[in-house]
Design a protein around this motif. Structure first.
Motif, PDB file in Angstrom:
ATOM      1  N   GLY A 147      13.178 -17.766   6.427  1.00 49.90           N
ATOM      2  CA  GLY A 147      12.734 -18.786   7.378  1.00 49.90           C
ATOM      3  C   GLY A 147      12.727 -18.327   8.830  1.00 49.90           C
ATOM      4  N   ALA A 148      13.145 -17.089   9.111  1.00 54.64           N
ATOM      5  CA  ALA A 148      13.270 -16.667  10.508  1.00 54.64           C
ATOM      6  C   ALA A 148      11.911 -16.343  11.132  1.00 54.64           C
ATOM      7  CB  ALA A 148      14.186 -15.443  10.615  1.00 54.64           C
ATOM      8  N   ASP A 149      10.990 -15.875  10.315  1.00 55.31           N
ATOM      9  CA  ASP A 149       9.678 -15.471  10.833  1.00 55.31           C
ATOM     10  C   ASP A 149       8.603 -16.321  10.157  1.00 55.31           C
ATOM     11  OD1 ASP A 149       7.316 -14.311  11.518  1.00 55.31           O
ATOM     12  OD2 ASP A 149       7.790 -12.314  10.726  1.00 55.31           O
ATOM     13  N   PRO A 150       7.951 -17.188  10.912  1.00 51.84           N
ATOM     14  CA  PRO A 150       6.953 -18.089  10.308  1.00 51.84           C
ATOM     15  C   PRO A 150       5.850 -17.318   9.563  1.00 51.84           C
ATOM     16  CG  PRO A 150       7.313 -18.621  12.626  1.00 51.84           C
ATOM     17  CD  PRO A 150       8.096 -17.368  12.353  1.00 51.84           C
ATOM     18  N   LYS A 151       5.568 -16.090  10.022  1.00 53.94           N
ATOM     19  CA  LYS A 151       4.510 -15.314   9.347  1.00 53.94           C
ATOM     20  C   LYS A 151       5.012 -14.661   8.070  1.00 53.94           C
ATOM     21  CE  LYS A 151       2.220 -13.977  13.621  1.00 53.94           C
ATOM     22  NZ  LYS A 151       3.206 -13.273  14.468  1.00 53.94           N
ATOM     23  N   ASN A 152       6.329 -14.549   7.941  1.00 49.85           N
ATOM     24  CA  ASN A 152       6.909 -13.893   6.768  1.00 49.85           C
ATOM     25  C   ASN A 152       8.210 -14.609   6.397  1.00 49.85           C
ATOM     26  OD1 ASN A 152       7.730 -12.168   4.762  1.00 49.85           O
ATOM     27  ND2 ASN A 152       8.153 -10.423   6.119  1.00 49.85           N
ATOM     28  N   PRO A 153       8.082 -15.852   5.924  1.00 54.00           N
ATOM     29  CA  PRO A 153       9.288 -16.676   5.715  1.00 54.00           C
ATOM     30  C   PRO A 153      10.250 -16.106   4.674  1.00 54.00           C
ATOM     31  CG  PRO A 153       7.304 -17.803   4.925  1.00 54.00           C
ATOM     32  CD  PRO A 153       6.847 -16.589   5.656  1.00 54.00           C
ATOM     33  N   GLY A 154       9.744 -15.270   3.787  1.00 53.34           N
ATOM     34  CA  GLY A 154      10.621 -14.703   2.760  1.00 53.34           C
ATOM     35  C   GLY A 154      11.146 -13.314   3.137  1.00 53.34           C
ATOM     36  N   PRO A 158      15.031 -11.394  -1.790  1.00 52.99           N
ATOM     37  CA  PRO A 158      14.540 -10.829  -3.051  1.00 52.99           C
ATOM     38  C   PRO A 158      13.898 -11.855  -3.981  1.00 52.99           C
ATOM     39  CG  PRO A 158      16.952 -10.862  -3.008  1.00 52.99           C
ATOM     40  CD  PRO A 158      16.484 -11.358  -1.683  1.00 52.99           C
ATOM     41  N   THR A 159      14.104 -13.137  -3.725  1.00 55.61           N
ATOM     42  CA  THR A 159      13.671 -14.172  -4.673  1.00 55.61           C
ATOM     43  C   THR A 159      12.659 -15.125  -4.049  1.00 55.61           C
ATOM     44  OG1 THR A 159      15.592 -15.440  -3.966  1.00 55.61           O
ATOM     45  CG2 THR A 159      15.843 -14.155  -5.980  1.00 55.61           C
ATOM     46  N   ALA A 160      12.059 -15.957  -4.885  1.00 50.89           N
ATOM     47  CA  ALA A 160      11.017 -16.861  -4.412  1.00 50.89           C
ATOM     48  C   ALA A 160      11.588 -18.103  -3.734  1.00 50.89           C
ATOM     49  CB  ALA A 160      10.133 -17.285  -5.585  1.00 50.89           C
ATOM     50  N   ASP A 161      12.895 -18.333  -3.888  1.00 51.56           N
ATOM     51  CA  ASP A 161      13.507 -19.502  -3.248  1.00 51.56           C
ATOM     52  C   ASP A 161      14.998 -19.242  -3.025  1.00 51.56           C
ATOM     53  OD1 ASP A 161      14.927 -19.840  -5.609  1.00 51.56           O
ATOM     54  OD2 ASP A 161      13.491 -21.286  -6.427  1.00 51.56           O
ATOM     55  N   LEU A 162      15.712 -20.270  -2.600  1.00 52.39           N
ATOM     56  CA  LEU A 162      17.155 -20.136  -2.334  1.00 52.39           C
ATOM     57  C   LEU A 162      17.970 -20.976  -3.310  1.00 52.39           C
ATOM     58  CD1 LEU A 162      16.991 -20.433   1.595  1.00 52.39           C
ATOM     59  CD2 LEU A 162      16.965 -18.339   0.210  1.00 52.39           C
ATOM     60  N   SER A 163      17.468 -21.101  -4.543  1.00 53.07           N
ATOM     61  CA  SER A 163      18.164 -21.916  -5.547  1.00 53.07           C
ATOM     62  C   SER A 163      19.477 -21.240  -5.954  1.00 53.07           C
ATOM     63  CB  SER A 163      17.271 -22.063  -6.785  1.00 53.07           C
ATOM     64  OG  SER A 163      17.124 -20.796  -7.389  1.00 53.07           O
ATOM     65  N   PRO A 164      20.386 -22.000  -6.579  1.00 48.44           N
ATOM     66  CA  PRO A 164      21.654 -21.402  -7.004  1.00 48.44           C
ATOM     67  C   PRO A 164      21.440 -20.167  -7.889  1.00 48.44           C
ATOM     68  CG  PRO A 164      21.762 -23.788  -7.219  1.00 48.44           C
ATOM     69  CD  PRO A 164      20.348 -23.454  -6.839  1.00 48.44           C
ATOM     70  N   GLU A 165      20.440 -20.206  -8.748  1.00 49.24           N
ATOM     71  CA  GLU A 165      20.156 -19.050  -9.606  1.00 49.24           C
ATOM     72  C   GLU A 165      19.771 -17.831  -8.753  1.00 49.24           C
ATOM     73  OE1 GLU A 165      20.692 -18.714 -12.726  1.00 49.24           O
ATOM     74  OE2 GLU A 165      19.689 -16.761 -13.019  1.00 49.24           O
ATOM     75  N   SER A 166      18.911 -18.058  -7.773  1.00 54.67           N
ATOM     76  CA  SER A 166      18.492 -16.965  -6.883  1.00 54.67           C
ATOM     77  C   SER A 166      19.679 -16.427  -6.090  1.00 54.67           C
ATOM     78  CB  SER A 166      17.419 -17.458  -5.912  1.00 54.67           C
ATOM     79  OG  SER A 166      16.251 -17.828  -6.601  1.00 54.67           O
ATOM     80  N   LEU A 167      20.506 -17.342  -5.607  1.00 53.67           N
ATOM     81  CA  LEU A 167      21.612 -16.927  -4.734  1.00 53.67           C
ATOM     82  C   LEU A 167      22.727 -16.197  -5.482  1.00 53.67           C
ATOM     83  CD1 LEU A 167      21.835 -19.916  -2.203  1.00 53.67           C
ATOM     84  CD2 LEU A 167      20.849 -17.655  -1.838  1.00 53.67           C
ATOM     85  N   LYS A 168      22.598 -16.096  -6.806  1.00 51.58           N
ATOM     86  CA  LYS A 168      23.536 -15.222  -7.530  1.00 51.58           C
ATOM     87  C   LYS A 168      23.417 -13.784  -7.035  1.00 51.58           C
ATOM     88  CE  LYS A 168      23.901 -17.632 -11.935  1.00 51.58           C
ATOM     89  NZ  LYS A 168      23.298 -17.677 -13.277  1.00 51.58           N
ATOM     90  N   LEU A 169      22.243 -13.458  -6.478  1.00 53.60           N
ATOM     91  CA  LEU A 169      22.015 -12.098  -5.968  1.00 53.60           C
ATOM     92  C   LEU A 169      22.568 -11.904  -4.563  1.00 53.60           C
ATOM     93  CD1 LEU A 169      18.353 -11.668  -7.231  1.00 53.60           C
ATOM     94  CD2 LEU A 169      20.302 -10.232  -7.897  1.00 53.60           C
TER      95      LEU A 169
END
Ligand SMILES: *[C@@H]1O[C@H](CO)[C@@H](O)[C@H](O)[C@H]1NC(C)=O
Ligand SMILES: *[C@@H]1O[C@H](CO)[C@@H](O)[C@H](O)[C@H]1NC(C)=O
Ligand SMILES: *[C@@H]1O[C@H](CO)[C@@H](O)[C@H](O)[C@H]1NC(C)=O
Length: 547
Positions: A147-154, A158-169
């Motif tokens: 979310g820091a860079d509007p042109k490159n929010p990701g 490493p993941t497509a979102d910040l869900s609990p499953e993703s945040l295991k990484l």
């Protein structure tokens, strides 16, 4: 609820974190930009005034994306099943001569930037690079570019979102392996820089990155020659009640400097906490009285007692961890509001009822300063902690608290009435306890269970205070609450390590480098400032020149 975030971007993160009632303080250095803003300093003029030896301000840096492995310990995949993601880095080579060291300035719980690498003052790195013909690099911590860079929010996620499953990484150990891969591959990324194989890499970080710095040296001594760990809370702890003792100490220090009434202000404030706690305890089981009580703070819409008490009973963490201007009520600092000579809190003759009324007025002043118009203002509903449902990159405030709630603990609680460093009430309400913290972690969905077991396991794994390899420099600010979880009195013997306490300083201030302390924090004499940095550079001389 709110906590003092550990670090650099604390203010942004805390501000973005809804619910706003719960006070979560992360660790971390405050950003230089934020510091300058808080001090009303014209940033560019300050940097131009920096000594010529630091190089001109705004030196350009090289930036790029490193192809990083998604999972260093298993097979979890990233976006579209990929095993790699793009991780942002910055490099400064203006002062580099082959054979010189490389300073790895570790980024942590916030978006990475190149501020410290661009030359000019307010950066220790500015002093280190020319002194040792060194290069400097930084690598964005996985996930924290979200979310820091509007042109490159990701960015660096490493993941497509910040869900609990993703945040295991998202773990410290994954971050350590990210840095190890980057160091290993670095010479081949920049062959034209002719980096010798025996180059000394020195990691530098403050707050959580300070811990990462020490852990890098511990886990990868084959890659990292030495580590500077500033304000590094390496002793992981679920119930970090010494934090509130540090608030007692720091509140006294700042009120003494500002109004010469430190003890009076601490006495009045802790008395107010006692009155708050005893009154609240006496009506907890009486819904009507409870609602009336909350209403006097304009907080009757806060349903859970935890959200209510955390808004009222956990003050001055930011003031003490950084400096008074970092916490304001409208145009005055919280310190000025509470400790000014006309305040009820510093009047030893104030009755219990006076103190309670002053506390209610303080709550209303804080709310008014954010635009709230009364107890029935509909936006107050947002102060209730609720389960997180937005896992998009823009909801980046949850990232640090995922780590705190699952890996580190760091609950900034009130010291117990008995068996603490003082007897009786301290600066935090007794309602600020570890159950409240765990309630919040679970209520929001950041964690599923108590982190107690995980924290024990992590202390076993990383060593707690006993990070044992040689060539580690521990630096802590005298009034930084986090020094209680770091090596601030002595190094774990028998290793060849160094320990420095920066007097009158708070969180990570050594990373700003030497400053004119008649104008900027910490407030110390010029002689002391010279002496302190003389000792700090002597440690680098020893590492780099062997003497
Ligand atoms: C993932 O795949 C989709 C569909 O092919 C594509 O639109 C998207 O750009 C891919 N995302 C990344 C980050 O490669
Ligand atoms: C305290 O009150 C006096 C008298 O009203 C006033 O002159 C003074 O400015 C006040 N000081 C502060 C710090 O508010
Ligand atoms: C720290 O601050 C106090 C209070 O202003 C001052 O008296 C003391 O000299 C300072 N310490 C150093 C080392 O400069």
């Amino acid at each position: 609820m709110k906590f003092v975030a550990l670090l650099a971007v604390v203010s942004t993160i805390v501000a973005a974190l809804k619910p706003q009632a719960f006070h979560a303080y992360k660790g971390g250095a405050i950003t230089f930009e934020q510091y300058l803003k808080d001090q009303n300093v014209e940033g560019s003029s300050l940097r131009t005034a920096a000594a010529a030896s630091l190089g001109p301000e705004s030196l350009p840096t090289i930036s790029g994306f490193y192809k990083q492995q998604v999972d260093h310990f298993g097979n979890q995949k990233g976006i579209n099943g990929s095993s790699y993601f793009n991780q942002l880095y910055y490099v400064q080579d203006a002062f580099y001569k082959p054979g010189g060291p490389i300073f790895f300035y570790i980024a942590g719980e916030g978006p990475a930037d190149d501020y410290s690498l661009r030359g000019g003052s307010f950066s220790l790195i500015s002093h280190l690079m020319p002194r040792y013909n060194g290069m400097a690099v930084t690598l964005e911590h996985r996930f924290y570019g979200a979310g820091a860079d509007p042109k490159n929010p990701g960015r660096s996620v490493p993941t497509a979102d910040l869900s609990p499953e993703s945040l295991k990484l998202l773990t410290a150990n994954q971050a350590i392996e990210d840095m190890a891969s980057f160091i290993t591959d670095f010479p081949s990324l920049f062959p034209e820089k002719k980096i010798p194989a025996d180059t000394k890499w020195i990691t530098i970080g403050g707050s959580y990155p300070g811990s990462l710095s020490a852990w890098m040296r511990q886990q990868h001594p084959e890659l990292v020659y030495a580590a500077h760990a500033s304000s590094a809370p390496v002793q992981l702890q679920l119930d970090f009640w010494r934090y509130s003792y540090a608030v007692d100490e720091g509140l006294k220090f700042w009120a003494d400097i500002t109004f010469k009434n430190g003890q009076a202000c601490v006495n009045g404030w802790t008395r107010a906490m006692k009155v708050f706690d005893t009154t609240l305890t006496s009506i907890l089981k009486n819904p009507t009285a409870l609602k009336e009580f909350k209403k006097k703070f304009w907080l009757s819409q806060l349903v859970d007692i935890n959200d209510f008490t955390s808004y009222v009973g956990q003050e001055f963490g930011g003031t003490v961890q950084y400096y008074p201007q970092s916490e304001k009520v409208g145009s005055v600092t919280k310190l000025e509001y509470v400790c000014n000579p006309n305040s009820t809190f510093v009047n030893p003759k104030a009755s219990d009822a006076d103190l309670l009324a002053a506390l209610q007025a303080f709550s209303i002043a804080k709310l008014t300063a954010t635009g709230i118009t009364g107890d029935d203002d509909p936006t107050l509903k947002d102060y209730n902690s609720v389960p997180i449902t937005d896992y998009s990159y823009s909801n980046n405030a949850l990232i640090w608290f995922h780590q705190a709630c699952n890996e580190f603990g760091y609950a900034q609680t009130a010291q117990p009435l008995k068996g603490g460093l003082i007897e009786g009430w301290s600066a935090y309400s007794q309602f600020i306890n570890v159950n409240q913290y765990e309630w919040w972690c679970q209520k929001t969905g950041l964690s599923k269970k108590s982190a107690a077991k995980e924290i024990n396991a992590n202390n076993q794994y990383y060593g707690g205070l006993f990070v044992s390899n040689p060539n580690i420099l521990w630096v802590n600010g005298q009034y930084d609450p986090w020094h209680w979880l770091s090596n601030f009195k002595s190094a774990p013997s028998p290793a060849d390590q160094d320990v420095l306490v920066y007097k009158n300083a708070t969180h990570c201030m050594d990373l700003w480098g030497p400053l004119d302390t008649t104008k900027y924090y910490p407030r110390v004499t010029p002689e002391y400032e010279n002496e302190f940095f003389g000792k700090l550079f002597a440690v680098y001389d020893k590492w780099i020149h062997g003497k």
